[in-house]
Motif scaffolding. Sequence first.
Motif, short mmCIF file in Angstrom:
data_model
loop_
_atom_site.label_atom_id
_atom_site.label_comp_id
_atom_site.label_asym_id
_atom_site.label_seq_id
_atom_site.Cartn_x
_atom_site.Cartn_y
_atom_site.Cartn_z
N VAL A 108 -8.40 -6.79 2.53
CA VAL A 108 -8.66 -5.61 3.36
C VAL A 108 -8.96 -5.95 4.81
O VAL A 108 -9.21 -5.06 5.62
CB VAL A 108 -9.83 -4.79 2.78
N ILE A 145 -5.58 -0.63 -3.51
CA ILE A 145 -6.62 -1.43 -2.87
C ILE A 145 -7.64 -1.91 -3.90
O ILE A 145 -8.17 -3.02 -3.81
CB ILE A 145 -7.31 -0.61 -1.76
N ILE A 196 0.83 -1.19 0.00
CA ILE A 196 0.00 0.00 0.00
C ILE A 196 0.87 1.24 0.00
O ILE A 196 1.90 1.30 0.66
CB ILE A 196 -0.92 0.03 1.24
#
Length: 310
Positions: free
Chosen positions: A84, A69, A6
Amino acid sequence: MSVDTIAQPISAGAASPLQIDLARRILERMRDAGWTVGTRVSVPDLARAFGVSRTPISAALELLVAQGIVEGRETRGLRLALDVAALDPEAILPNSPLEDLYRRMMRDRALGELPQEVSEAELMPRYQVPRGVVRKLLLRFAAEGLAQRLPGHGWRFAESLVGDDAQRESYEFRIAIECAAMRSPMFRADGKLLEQIRRAHERILSTIPNGKTLAGGDEWFRVNASFHEGLAACSGNRFLADAVRQQNNLRRLQESAGFAQLPTERLERSCREHLAILDAVEAGEIEWAEALLRQHLRQASEFASPPLSS
């Protein structure tokens, strides 16, 4: 793809407050619903779920795409690209200055540092922001049923739940409304919604043995509110659902000052009581579920100060 891939948290100036707020809510929804990598992301479905147009949803999803994401599919559309389950939306999508100011105003009102009636001219120097920002925040409070514009230039915050009488009356009203929702002849358990609510509760319970804390209690209040509003939504009666939502807004206005002091043992107990009620609903034992809900709210009313968010 792992959590390590991320990107850095989005800076406050990189997106609008609405985009950041929507992106965080979308991410919370994905996590609570147990979305897996590859799940298709539907802009129209999300727009309906959050009651906004497709344009802000698309802009919010662009933020999640930038973070790795969400990604584009080989064919047209988007899909979830990352697990997630362990993500912290607050860390990835930090509050904007406007959101921080909104929460500050809410805390000040909860603590009695803001009077019930205020003017834009009074708030500008207090928070050191221009009139346009003050008005935008007051309009948000108004949209949530927490303030109303007075004739002239003043604003009046909604009646708060300060004092024993107000707390007692609120719980009496909630017992009447929420139990009536479960007795509605149109009540239908929404399996997908209830599973999403269950996952959120189980995630919170999993943090307790590890000694983790919820940031300011905000996440618990969100999950808690989704439980009560979710059951009311299953009633099929929009007026009952709106009444429960309004009570949650009033509770948030008052309880925001006590979020950080939520005792872990009371949070855990409330969470497990919610799960027991969900068990009964999913088993088709609606009368038992209503009895458990009534008991839950009555017990919570005995611990209304400090707030429990039940």
